[in-house]
Design an enzyme around this catalytic site. Structure first.
Site, PDB file in Angstrom:
ATOM      1  N   THR A 172      41.898  33.637  58.878  1.00  0.00           N
ATOM      2  CA  THR A 172      41.575  34.600  59.935  1.00  0.00           C
ATOM      3  C   THR A 172      40.085  34.890  60.054  1.00  0.00           C
ATOM      4  O   THR A 172      39.684  35.739  60.840  1.00  0.00           O
ATOM      5  CB  THR A 172      42.346  35.912  59.711  1.00  0.00           C
ATOM      6  OG1 THR A 172      42.044  36.385  58.381  1.00  0.00           O
ATOM      7  CG2 THR A 172      43.844  35.676  59.796  1.00  0.00           C
ATOM      8  N   ASP A 228      37.702  44.616  49.175  1.00  0.00           N
ATOM      9  CA  ASP A 228      36.501  44.275  48.431  1.00  0.00           C
ATOM     10  C   ASP A 228      35.354  45.143  48.936  1.00  0.00           C
ATOM     11  O   ASP A 228      35.405  45.656  50.075  1.00  0.00           O
ATOM     12  CB  ASP A 228      36.168  42.784  48.628  1.00  0.00           C
ATOM     13  CG  ASP A 228      35.337  42.234  47.486  1.00  0.00           C
ATOM     14  OD1 ASP A 228      35.071  41.024  47.491  1.00  0.00           O
ATOM     15  OD2 ASP A 228      34.942  43.015  46.595  1.00  0.00           O
ATOM     16  N   ASN A 265      39.430  42.315  41.735  1.00  0.00           N
ATOM     17  CA  ASN A 265      37.988  42.497  41.745  1.00  0.00           C
ATOM     18  C   ASN A 265      37.720  43.957  41.373  1.00  0.00           C
ATOM     19  O   ASN A 265      38.674  44.714  41.091  1.00  0.00           O
ATOM     20  CB  ASN A 265      37.380  42.125  43.106  1.00  0.00           C
ATOM     21  CG  ASN A 265      38.004  42.885  44.260  1.00  0.00           C
ATOM     22  OD1 ASN A 265      38.418  44.046  44.116  1.00  0.00           O
ATOM     23  ND2 ASN A 265      38.080  42.238  45.412  1.00  0.00           N
ATOM     24  N   PHE A 289      36.781  46.596  43.073  1.00  0.00           N
ATOM     25  CA  PHE A 289      37.373  47.574  43.990  1.00  0.00           C
ATOM     26  C   PHE A 289      38.871  47.713  43.745  1.00  0.00           C
ATOM     27  O   PHE A 289      39.413  48.817  43.678  1.00  0.00           O
ATOM     28  CB  PHE A 289      37.078  47.147  45.435  1.00  0.00           C
ATOM     29  CG  PHE A 289      37.697  48.033  46.478  1.00  0.00           C
ATOM     30  CD1 PHE A 289      38.595  47.515  47.408  1.00  0.00           C
ATOM     31  CD2 PHE A 289      37.373  49.380  46.551  1.00  0.00           C
ATOM     32  CE1 PHE A 289      39.156  48.315  48.391  1.00  0.00           C
ATOM     33  CE2 PHE A 289      37.945  50.200  47.526  1.00  0.00           C
ATOM     34  CZ  PHE A 289      38.838  49.671  48.446  1.00  0.00           C
ATOM     35  N   GLU A 290      39.556  46.580  43.602  1.00  0.00           N
ATOM     36  CA  GLU A 290      41.005  46.613  43.398  1.00  0.00           C
ATOM     37  C   GLU A 290      41.353  47.261  42.053  1.00  0.00           C
ATOM     38  O   GLU A 290      42.306  48.030  41.951  1.00  0.00           O
ATOM     39  CB  GLU A 290      41.569  45.188  43.495  1.00  0.00           C
ATOM     40  CG  GLU A 290      41.488  44.638  44.919  1.00  0.00           C
ATOM     41  CD  GLU A 290      41.471  43.117  45.002  1.00  0.00           C
ATOM     42  OE1 GLU A 290      41.393  42.437  43.947  1.00  0.00           O
ATOM     43  OE2 GLU A 290      41.525  42.597  46.144  1.00  0.00           O
ATOM     44  N   VAL A 350      26.100  33.334  45.291  1.00  0.00           N
ATOM     45  CA  VAL A 350      25.826  32.344  46.343  1.00  0.00           C
ATOM     46  C   VAL A 350      25.708  33.090  47.672  1.00  0.00           C
ATOM     47  O   VAL A 350      26.492  33.996  47.944  1.00  0.00           O
ATOM     48  CB  VAL A 350      26.961  31.312  46.458  1.00  0.00           C
ATOM     49  CG1 VAL A 350      26.600  30.237  47.455  1.00  0.00           C
ATOM     50  CG2 VAL A 350      27.238  30.686  45.101  1.00  0.00           C
ATOM     51  N   ASP A 351      24.738  32.711  48.482  1.00  0.00           N
ATOM     52  CA  ASP A 351      24.511  33.412  49.738  1.00  0.00           C
ATOM     53  C   ASP A 351      25.400  32.881  50.859  1.00  0.00           C
ATOM     54  O   ASP A 351      24.961  32.224  51.793  1.00  0.00           O
ATOM     55  CB  ASP A 351      23.030  33.293  50.149  1.00  0.00           C
ATOM     56  CG  ASP A 351      22.752  34.043  51.439  1.00  0.00           C
ATOM     57  OD1 ASP A 351      21.828  33.614  52.172  1.00  0.00           O
ATOM     58  OD2 ASP A 351      23.465  35.020  51.723  1.00  0.00           O
ATOM     59  N   ASP A 385      41.958  32.718  45.617  1.00  0.00           N
ATOM     60  CA  ASP A 385      43.225  32.003  45.425  1.00  0.00           C
ATOM     61  C   ASP A 385      43.017  30.835  44.467  1.00  0.00           C
ATOM     62  O   ASP A 385      43.856  30.552  43.606  1.00  0.00           O
ATOM     63  CB  ASP A 385      43.744  31.488  46.768  1.00  0.00           C
ATOM     64  CG  ASP A 385      43.873  32.604  47.792  1.00  0.00           C
ATOM     65  OD1 ASP A 385      43.611  32.352  48.990  1.00  0.00           O
ATOM     66  OD2 ASP A 385      44.215  33.743  47.401  1.00  0.00           O
TER      67      ASP A 385
END
Lengths: 314, 311
Positions: B45, B116, B144, B146-147, B220-221, B229
């Protein structure tokens, strides 16, 4: 390279009957595989529908099918993002004429987007055939195919000609060339093998146009050891492997077949050995036990020992 | 190795998220993967357009029925990821409970995907389902920062906080917790992010083995999709090979991630051209091209053991 593939997906494995293929396998050979799953079933369907394969199948199956409209919607998504450039299309088992016709529309559009696209088609009509599908295959699908992998019954049905001798088979393959595909492999036949009755005969034919415009046809015969078991998914694996190996040997059908048939042999041999181990002495293995040992055959898929050699005929 | 994984995740026609991200690496590493596709979309998405169909909780049940009726519902691992639907998630919970009854040694690897960077990207009402129903069943959890904060109700501002939060998560269920990314400052500077892992195994005789590690991972940018996953699938594979050595499992997992991401960003920048930001299509993970790294990763990230005891 990119492949757009119409597959049936099962929970148990990523193939259903003679449809579809585990992406991992072609992924192993370096192909990017985009798959549209035409169904999602848990183990493969039983024989209650009266279809091909009189052998024991899983006794229960459940799941959902994709309609022609839903297929179109998925394709739309790809098109809208402008990522509909494919090098190959691969299709297998379909039960639904409108679905099949949608597939044809998609293939035609993809061929407009990339005129070099190769459509590998397994014209799955089984041994008793789904009679309403056959005219769609004959009149619409096969004409847009570049490589087809019919069995003897399907080849006879599509051309209206019976095969009783090798000469008949060559004529049938020529008739199929005239319908569209430059590469035809009759994956199995009842023709007698010169190696005896433990072998079945497969044949292939590839038509090239020389630089000077003249036509050349390479024809091969392969004697394949029979195995006393019924496998499901092998036709799908075959079509996928033929795609991969004709990609590497586009003008050498013998080489492509040597590799393809050899991979099939290794996978089947590993599978039957494992199935018998699981079933125990004297017992017929069940469908779950006969699932192809695909993941375990990775090395053979990547780099097959050539154990089957095609003979060039005419 | 005869190891069967049931993976219930999304399928996209094109690209690598959900089951597409998880299946190939696991197969390459020799696992049998049975996948239930919770959706079939044209692509993820993050693209401008996406189209497709979702599986309902009933349809999920139907598929599981098929497996059960054929008596082939014995799994060694279950893997789940992104979900938007409470009834779907609750059906997954029921299935897992049943599968655990069929095989008590089953390991449930759960990525509790909720959001996130301080924002949820699933409906809020999924949090109580994860907290009260899903996480208690999990054996390996890959939140992560936040989770992890959402699940425990605790904020993480220091490494100490992170260790406490992981301990709280252990108490909720999982023996193995990996905080896949945090905002904690890395001792290697701001080009790195910090990930942590904790494994707390309580043996039947009551002894507790614990290992806590931390890793500094190069940033990484770019925004990748499907990496979480891939991470969960790889962690499944490498904890299978190193069930009591979280340091080794994480080093392999994070190293593979690094190789795949590096190859992907190089290719994406090449495709986009100098000075242009790559598109989502160009940023699709170079999964197939990374097969050799997946099979046999060169270790490029070392995990530091913060704490290790057995008593």
């Amino acid at each position: 390279q990119c492949i757009f593939q119409n597959t049936s997906s099962t929970v148990q494995k990523l193939f259903l009957r003679q449809t579809g293929e585990a992406e991992g396998q072609r992924g192993f050979l370096g192909f990017e595989v985009d798959s549209i799953n035409s169904v999602q079933f848990s183990p493969i369907q039983g024989d209650g529908t009266g279809d091909f394969d009189p052998a024991p199948s899983y006794s229960h199956w459940r799941g959902q099918v994709l309609t022609a409209d839903e297929l179109h919607v998925l394709y739309e998504g790809i098109k809208l993002n402008n990522v509909h450039k494919y090098d190959y299309v691969l299709t297998g088992y379909t039960r639904d004429t409108s679905f099949l016709e949608m597939v044809v529309d998609i293939v035609q559009e993809l061929k407009r987007a990339n005129p070099n696209l190769v459509y590998v088609c397994d014209p799955v009509l089984g041994d008793h055939g789904s009679m309403n599908l056959y005219p769609v295959y004959k009149n619409k699908v096969v004409p847009v195919a570049d490589i087809i992998t019919p069995n003897q019954f399907e080849a006879e049905l599509l051309t209206g000609k019976t095969i009783t001798t090798e000469k008949d088979a060559v004529e049938v393959m020529d008739l199929l060339h005239a319908m569209g595909p430059d590469t035809v492999v009759i994956t199995s036949s009842d023709l007698p093998s010169r190696l005896g009755d433990r072998f079945l005969v497969s044949l292939g034919s590839q038509r090239h146009v020389r630089p000077d415009g003249s036509r050349k046809t390479q024809r091969v015969r392969i004697d394949v050891p029979k195995v006393d078991a019924v496998f499901v998914g092998t036709g799908d694996l075959f079509a996928a492997m033929l795609l991969a190996w004709t990609h590497h040997y586009p003008k050498d059908l013998k080489m492509a077949c040597d590799k393809t048939f050899s991979v099939m042999h290794h996978v089947i041999k590993r599978t039957i050995a494992y199935a018998h181990e699981l079933a125990g002495p004297g017992r017929r293995p069940s469908p779950p036990q006969l699932e192809l040992r695909m993941v375990q055959s990775k090395a053979d898929i990547e780099n097959p020992d050539v154990v089957m050699e095609a003979t060039i005929i005419s | 190795m005869e190891c069967r994984v049931l993976s219930i995740q999304s399928h996209v026609v094109r690209g690598y998220v959900g089951n597409k991200s998880a299946t190939f690496p696991l197969q390459v590493l020799g696992f049998e993967v049975d996948s239930i596709n919770s959706v079939q979309f044209s692509n993820h998405t993050g693209y401008t357009h996406w189209k497709g169909q979702v599986l309902t909780a009933d349809e999920l049940n139907v598929l599981y029925e098929g497996i059960k009726l054929n008596k082939v519902n014995r799994y060694d691992y279950i893997l789940t990821g992104y979900s938007r639907d409470t009834s779907f998630l609750m059906t997954v919970v029921d299935i897992i409970q049943e599968l655990k009854k069929a095989n008590p040694s089953l390991v449930y690897v759960c990525d509790p995907v909720m959001g996130d960077q301080g924002a949820m990207y699933v409906p809020e009402y999924l949090l109580p389902v994860y907290r009260d129903n899903v996480v208690p069943l999990a054996d390996i959890l890959t939140p992560n920062q936040f989770e992890a904060e959402l699940l425990t109700g605790r904020k993480i501002t220091t490494e100490e906080d992170a260790v406490e939060v992981m301990d709280l998560l252990h108490k909720m269920g999982p023996e193995t917790v990996v905080l896949t990314s945090t905002d904690l400052p890395s001792r290697r500077g701001d080009q790195f992010l910090v990930a942590l892992g904790s494994q707390k195994i309580v043996k039947p005789d009551g002894t507790v083995t614990s290992q806590i590690i931390c890793m500094d991972i190069p940033k990484v940018d770019a925004v990748f999709v499907g990496t979480g996953d891939l991470f969960a699938a790889l962690l499944l594979a490498w904890t299978h090979h190193y069930p009591k050595d979280l340091k080794a499992a994480c080093e392999k997992t994070v190293s593979v991630m690094h190789h795949v991401i590096k190859r992907t960003i190089t290719y994406a920048n090449e495709m986009a051209g100098p000075g242009k930001r790559p598109s989502p299509a160009q940023l699709e993970l170079r999964m197939v091209q990374s097969k050799a790294d997946i099979e046999n990763p060169a270790i490029v990230v070392e995990a530091k053991v913060l704490q290790k005891y057995s008593h």
